[in-house]
Design an enzyme around this catalytic site. Structure first.
Site, mmCIF file in Angstrom:
data_model
loop_
_atom_site.group_PDB
_atom_site.id
_atom_site.type_symbol
_atom_site.label_atom_id
_atom_site.label_comp_id
_atom_site.label_asym_id
_atom_site.label_seq_id
_atom_site.Cartn_x
_atom_site.Cartn_y
_atom_site.Cartn_z
ATOM 1 N N VAL A 200 7.003 -2.142 7.108
ATOM 2 C CA VAL A 200 6.923 -1.212 6.809
ATOM 3 C C VAL A 200 7.695 -0.446 5.366
ATOM 4 O O VAL A 200 9.274 -0.506 5.301
ATOM 5 C CB VAL A 200 7.888 -0.136 7.869
ATOM 6 C CG1 VAL A 200 7.631 1.257 8.211
ATOM 7 C CG2 VAL A 200 7.308 -0.569 9.130
ATOM 8 N N LYS A 201 6.742 0.294 5.002
ATOM 9 C CA LYS A 201 7.538 1.060 4.209
ATOM 10 C C LYS A 201 8.452 2.626 4.584
ATOM 11 O O LYS A 201 7.717 3.463 5.053
ATOM 12 C CB LYS A 201 6.340 1.506 2.890
ATOM 13 C CG LYS A 201 6.718 0.968 1.418
ATOM 14 C CD LYS A 201 5.593 0.933 0.758
ATOM 15 C CE LYS A 201 5.483 0.863 -0.578
ATOM 16 N NZ LYS A 201 4.456 1.291 -2.179
ATOM 17 N N ILE A 202 9.164 2.361 3.215
ATOM 18 C CA ILE A 202 10.665 4.359 4.082
ATOM 19 C C ILE A 202 10.599 4.632 2.956
ATOM 20 O O ILE A 202 11.118 3.939 2.314
ATOM 21 C CB ILE A 202 11.236 3.624 5.395
ATOM 22 C CG1 ILE A 202 10.746 3.192 6.176
ATOM 23 C CG2 ILE A 202 12.035 5.080 5.324
ATOM 24 C CD1 ILE A 202 11.433 2.782 8.283
ATOM 25 N N THR B 234 0.529 -0.689 -0.335
ATOM 26 C CA THR B 234 -0.004 0.231 0.364
ATOM 27 C C THR B 234 1.153 1.289 0.028
ATOM 28 O O THR B 234 2.275 1.443 0.423
ATOM 29 C CB THR B 234 -0.864 0.022 1.015
ATOM 30 O OG1 THR B 234 -0.170 0.435 2.125
ATOM 31 C CG2 THR B 234 -1.727 -1.067 1.326
ATOM 32 N N VAL C 271 3.279 -1.174 4.627
ATOM 33 C CA VAL C 271 2.476 -0.081 4.914
ATOM 34 C C VAL C 271 3.406 1.072 5.174
ATOM 35 O O VAL C 271 4.385 1.206 5.710
ATOM 36 C CB VAL C 271 1.610 -0.303 6.587
ATOM 37 C CG1 VAL C 271 0.384 1.292 6.804
ATOM 38 C CG2 VAL C 271 1.065 -1.574 6.716
#
Ligand code: G3P
Length: 224
Positions: A83-85, A27, A57
Protein backbone atom coordinates in the site's frame (compact mmCIF):
# COMPACT_ATOMS: atom_id res chain seq x y z
CA UNK A 1 19.57 -3.32 -7.39
CA UNK A 2 16.15 -4.64 -8.34
CA UNK A 3 14.07 -3.11 -11.12
CA UNK A 4 10.37 -2.35 -10.77
CA UNK A 5 8.14 -1.00 -13.54
CA UNK A 6 6.42 2.30 -12.80
CA UNK A 7 3.21 1.81 -14.74
CA UNK A 8 -0.44 0.79 -14.54
CA UNK A 9 -0.53 -0.16 -18.23
CA UNK A 10 -1.30 -3.89 -18.48
CA UNK A 11 0.49 -4.35 -21.82
CA UNK A 12 3.65 -2.71 -20.45
CA UNK A 13 3.49 -4.91 -17.34
CA UNK A 14 3.03 -8.02 -19.49
CA UNK A 15 5.97 -7.13 -21.75
CA UNK A 16 8.27 -6.10 -18.89
CA UNK A 17 7.58 -9.27 -16.89
CA UNK A 18 8.16 -11.44 -19.99
CA UNK A 19 11.74 -10.14 -20.18
CA UNK A 20 12.40 -11.61 -16.74
CA UNK A 21 14.04 -8.46 -15.40
CA UNK A 22 11.12 -6.83 -13.58
CA UNK A 23 10.53 -7.97 -10.00
CA UNK A 24 7.76 -5.55 -9.02
CA UNK A 25 5.46 -2.74 -10.14
CA UNK A 26 4.62 0.66 -8.71
CA UNK A 27 1.47 2.58 -9.61
CA UNK A 28 -0.04 5.86 -8.52
CA UNK A 29 -3.46 7.52 -9.06
CA UNK A 30 -2.20 9.41 -12.15
CA UNK A 31 -0.89 6.21 -13.75
CA UNK A 32 -4.14 4.37 -12.90
CA UNK A 33 -6.15 7.21 -14.45
CA UNK A 34 -3.99 7.04 -17.60
CA UNK A 35 -4.65 3.28 -17.88
CA UNK A 36 -8.26 4.21 -18.71
CA UNK A 37 -9.83 1.30 -16.83
CA UNK A 38 -13.51 1.20 -15.86
CA UNK A 39 -12.59 -0.70 -12.67
CA UNK A 40 -9.60 0.21 -10.50
CA UNK A 41 -9.94 -3.08 -8.61
CA UNK A 42 -9.90 -5.19 -11.79
CA UNK A 43 -6.82 -3.31 -13.00
CA UNK A 44 -4.97 -3.94 -9.73
CA UNK A 45 -5.99 -7.63 -9.67
CA UNK A 46 -4.68 -8.12 -13.23
CA UNK A 47 -1.35 -6.39 -12.47
CA UNK A 48 -0.97 -8.46 -9.28
CA UNK A 49 -1.67 -11.66 -11.24
CA UNK A 50 0.99 -10.82 -13.84
CA UNK A 51 3.76 -9.61 -11.53
CA UNK A 52 5.95 -12.05 -9.57
CA UNK A 53 6.56 -9.56 -6.77
CA UNK A 54 5.26 -6.50 -4.92
CA UNK A 55 2.73 -4.20 -6.57
CA UNK A 56 2.40 -0.75 -4.99
CA UNK A 57 -1.14 0.65 -5.02
CA UNK A 58 -1.89 4.07 -3.58
CA UNK A 59 -4.59 5.24 -1.19
CA UNK A 60 -6.56 8.35 -2.16
CA UNK A 61 -7.93 9.36 1.25
CA UNK A 62 -6.25 12.32 2.94
CA UNK A 63 -7.19 11.61 6.57
CA UNK A 64 -5.56 8.90 8.67
CA UNK A 65 -8.79 6.95 9.27
CA UNK A 66 -9.63 6.93 5.57
CA UNK A 67 -6.10 5.87 4.65
CA UNK A 68 -6.22 3.01 7.15
CA UNK A 69 -9.57 1.79 5.80
CA UNK A 70 -8.36 1.97 2.19
CA UNK A 71 -5.03 0.29 3.09
CA UNK A 72 -6.85 -2.65 4.73
CA UNK A 73 -9.12 -2.96 1.70
CA UNK A 74 -6.23 -2.82 -0.83
CA UNK A 75 -4.14 -5.31 1.16
CA UNK A 76 -7.02 -7.80 0.95
CA UNK A 77 -7.14 -7.69 -2.87
CA UNK A 78 -3.97 -9.74 -3.48
CA UNK A 79 -1.11 -11.10 -1.35
CA UNK A 80 1.48 -9.03 -3.26
CA UNK A 81 -0.21 -5.65 -2.78
CA UNK A 82 2.00 -3.04 -1.09
CA UNK A 83 0.00 0.00 0.00
CA UNK A 84 1.35 3.37 -1.08
CA UNK A 85 0.76 6.10 1.49
CA UNK A 86 1.98 9.71 1.14
CA UNK A 87 4.38 11.20 3.70
CA UNK A 88 2.01 13.57 5.49
CA UNK A 89 1.17 13.69 9.21
CA UNK A 90 -1.98 11.66 8.50
CA UNK A 91 0.13 9.36 6.33
CA UNK A 92 2.63 8.64 9.11
CA UNK A 93 -0.24 7.89 11.52
CA UNK A 94 -1.79 5.51 8.99
CA UNK A 95 1.58 3.86 8.23
CA UNK A 96 2.25 3.17 11.89
CA UNK A 97 -1.25 1.69 12.36
CA UNK A 98 -1.33 -0.60 9.33
CA UNK A 99 2.35 -1.63 9.51
CA UNK A 100 1.65 -3.07 12.98
CA UNK A 101 -1.10 -5.17 11.37
CA UNK A 102 1.45 -6.65 8.94
CA UNK A 103 0.44 -4.55 5.93
CA UNK A 104 3.44 -3.58 3.83
CA UNK A 105 3.65 0.13 3.02
CA UNK A 106 5.55 2.07 0.37
CA UNK A 107 5.75 5.63 1.66
CA UNK A 108 5.46 7.90 -1.37
CA UNK A 109 6.02 11.52 -2.38
CA UNK A 110 9.25 11.69 -0.37
CA UNK A 111 11.44 14.66 -1.28
CA UNK A 112 13.85 14.79 1.67
CA UNK A 113 15.99 12.48 3.77
CA UNK A 114 14.04 13.47 6.89
CA UNK A 115 10.76 12.41 5.28
CA UNK A 116 12.34 9.04 4.43
CA UNK A 117 13.60 8.66 8.01
CA UNK A 118 10.15 9.47 9.45
CA UNK A 119 8.49 6.99 7.11
CA UNK A 120 10.93 4.27 8.14
CA UNK A 121 10.38 5.00 11.82
CA UNK A 122 6.61 4.77 11.29
CA UNK A 123 7.16 1.25 9.95
CA UNK A 124 7.16 1.62 6.15
CA UNK A 125 8.65 -1.36 4.32
CA UNK A 126 9.71 0.95 1.43
CA UNK A 127 10.35 4.67 0.94
CA UNK A 128 10.16 6.33 -2.46
CA UNK A 129 12.26 9.46 -2.95
CA UNK A 130 11.15 11.17 -6.20
CA UNK A 131 14.42 11.85 -8.01
CA UNK A 132 13.19 13.39 -11.28
CA UNK A 133 10.71 15.77 -9.67
CA UNK A 134 13.47 17.07 -7.36
CA UNK A 135 15.83 17.49 -10.32
CA UNK A 136 13.05 19.44 -12.10
CA UNK A 137 13.14 22.03 -9.31
CA UNK A 138 16.93 22.43 -9.45
CA UNK A 139 17.70 20.10 -6.54
CA UNK A 140 19.89 17.00 -6.57
CA UNK A 141 17.30 14.23 -6.39
CA UNK A 142 19.84 11.43 -6.27
CA UNK A 143 21.49 12.98 -3.19
CA UNK A 144 18.31 12.14 -1.24
CA UNK A 145 18.60 8.51 -2.35
CA UNK A 146 22.33 8.37 -1.51
CA UNK A 147 21.96 9.96 1.95
CA UNK A 148 18.90 7.89 2.84
CA UNK A 149 20.68 4.65 1.89
CA UNK A 150 23.74 5.68 3.94
CA UNK A 151 21.65 6.50 7.03
CA UNK A 152 19.49 3.37 6.79
CA UNK A 153 22.67 1.23 6.56
CA UNK A 154 24.34 3.01 9.48
CA UNK A 155 21.36 2.42 11.78
CA UNK A 156 20.41 -1.02 10.41
CA UNK A 157 17.03 0.23 9.23
CA UNK A 158 15.44 -2.53 7.13
CA UNK A 159 13.20 -0.18 5.10
CA UNK A 160 14.07 -0.49 1.39
CA UNK A 161 14.84 2.57 -0.70
CA UNK A 162 13.05 2.80 -4.07
CA UNK A 163 14.55 5.42 -6.41
CA UNK A 164 11.34 6.75 -8.01
CA UNK A 165 10.45 9.37 -10.61
CA UNK A 166 13.22 7.98 -12.81
CA UNK A 167 13.38 9.83 -16.12
CA UNK A 168 16.29 8.35 -18.11
CA UNK A 169 18.86 5.52 -18.12
CA UNK A 170 21.57 7.57 -16.39
CA UNK A 171 19.23 7.96 -13.42
CA UNK A 172 19.17 4.16 -13.16
CA UNK A 173 22.97 3.91 -13.12
CA UNK A 174 23.18 6.70 -10.54
CA UNK A 175 20.54 4.98 -8.36
CA UNK A 176 22.54 1.73 -8.44
CA UNK A 177 25.75 3.60 -7.54
CA UNK A 178 23.90 5.36 -4.72
CA UNK A 179 22.99 1.94 -3.29
CA UNK A 180 19.23 2.09 -3.88
CA UNK A 181 17.58 -1.27 -3.24
CA UNK A 182 15.21 -0.74 -6.16
CA UNK A 183 14.74 1.65 -9.09
CA UNK A 184 11.20 1.91 -10.40
CA UNK A 185 11.33 2.83 -14.06
CA UNK A 186 8.78 3.77 -16.72
CA UNK A 187 8.54 1.22 -19.57
CA UNK A 188 10.16 3.74 -21.93
CA UNK A 189 13.26 3.92 -19.70
CA UNK A 190 13.42 0.11 -19.51
CA UNK A 191 13.56 0.02 -23.33
CA UNK A 192 16.15 2.82 -23.38
CA UNK A 193 18.30 0.75 -20.98
CA UNK A 194 18.10 -2.19 -23.37
CA UNK A 195 18.69 -0.65 -26.77
CA UNK A 196 22.08 0.33 -28.13
CA UNK A 197 22.73 1.18 -31.80
CA UNK A 198 26.03 -0.78 -31.77
CA UNK A 199 24.12 -3.92 -30.71
CA UNK A 200 21.77 -3.52 -33.72
CA UNK A 201 24.66 -2.84 -36.12
CA UNK A 202 26.70 -5.72 -34.71
CA UNK A 203 23.80 -8.14 -35.01
CA UNK A 204 23.03 -7.30 -38.63
CA UNK A 205 26.74 -7.61 -39.55
CA UNK A 206 26.97 -11.05 -37.93
CA UNK A 207 23.91 -12.21 -39.89
CA UNK A 208 25.11 -10.73 -43.19
CA UNK A 209 28.44 -12.58 -42.83
CA UNK A 210 26.64 -15.78 -41.88
CA UNK A 211 24.29 -15.57 -44.91
CA UNK A 212 27.15 -14.63 -47.30
CA UNK A 213 28.99 -17.82 -46.28
CA UNK A 214 25.83 -19.84 -47.00
CA UNK A 215 25.80 -21.32 -43.51
CA UNK A 216 22.67 -22.77 -41.92
CA UNK A 217 21.83 -23.47 -38.30
CA UNK A 218 21.02 -27.18 -38.21
CA UNK A 219 18.73 -28.21 -35.38
CA UNK A 220 17.98 -31.89 -34.71
CA UNK A 221 14.50 -32.87 -35.93
CA UNK A 222 12.11 -32.91 -32.98
CA UNK A 223 14.71 -31.14 -30.79
CA UNK A 224 13.88 -28.64 -28.06
O1 G3P B 1 6.99 6.27 -8.70
C1 G3P B 1 6.74 7.64 -8.67
C2 G3P B 1 6.58 8.12 -10.05
O2 G3P B 1 5.42 7.58 -10.57
C3 G3P B 1 6.59 9.57 -10.26
O3 G3P B 1 7.18 9.74 -11.49
O4 G3P B 1 7.71 10.80 -13.63
O5 G3P B 1 5.53 11.29 -12.48
O6 G3P B 1 7.67 12.17 -11.57
P1 G3P B 1 7.00 11.08 -12.33
Amino acid sequence: MELFLDTANIEEVRQGVKLGVVSGVTTNPSLAARAGTPSFRDLVLEVCRLVPGPVSVEVTALDAGGMVRQARELAGWAPNVVVKIPVTAAGLEAISTVSKEGIKVNCTLCFSVNQCLLAARAGAAYVSPFVGRLDDTGHDGMAVVRDTVEIFRRYNIATKVIAASIRHPLHVVAAAKAGADIATVPFKVLMQMLHHPLTDIGLSRFLEDWKAAGLEFELPVGGH
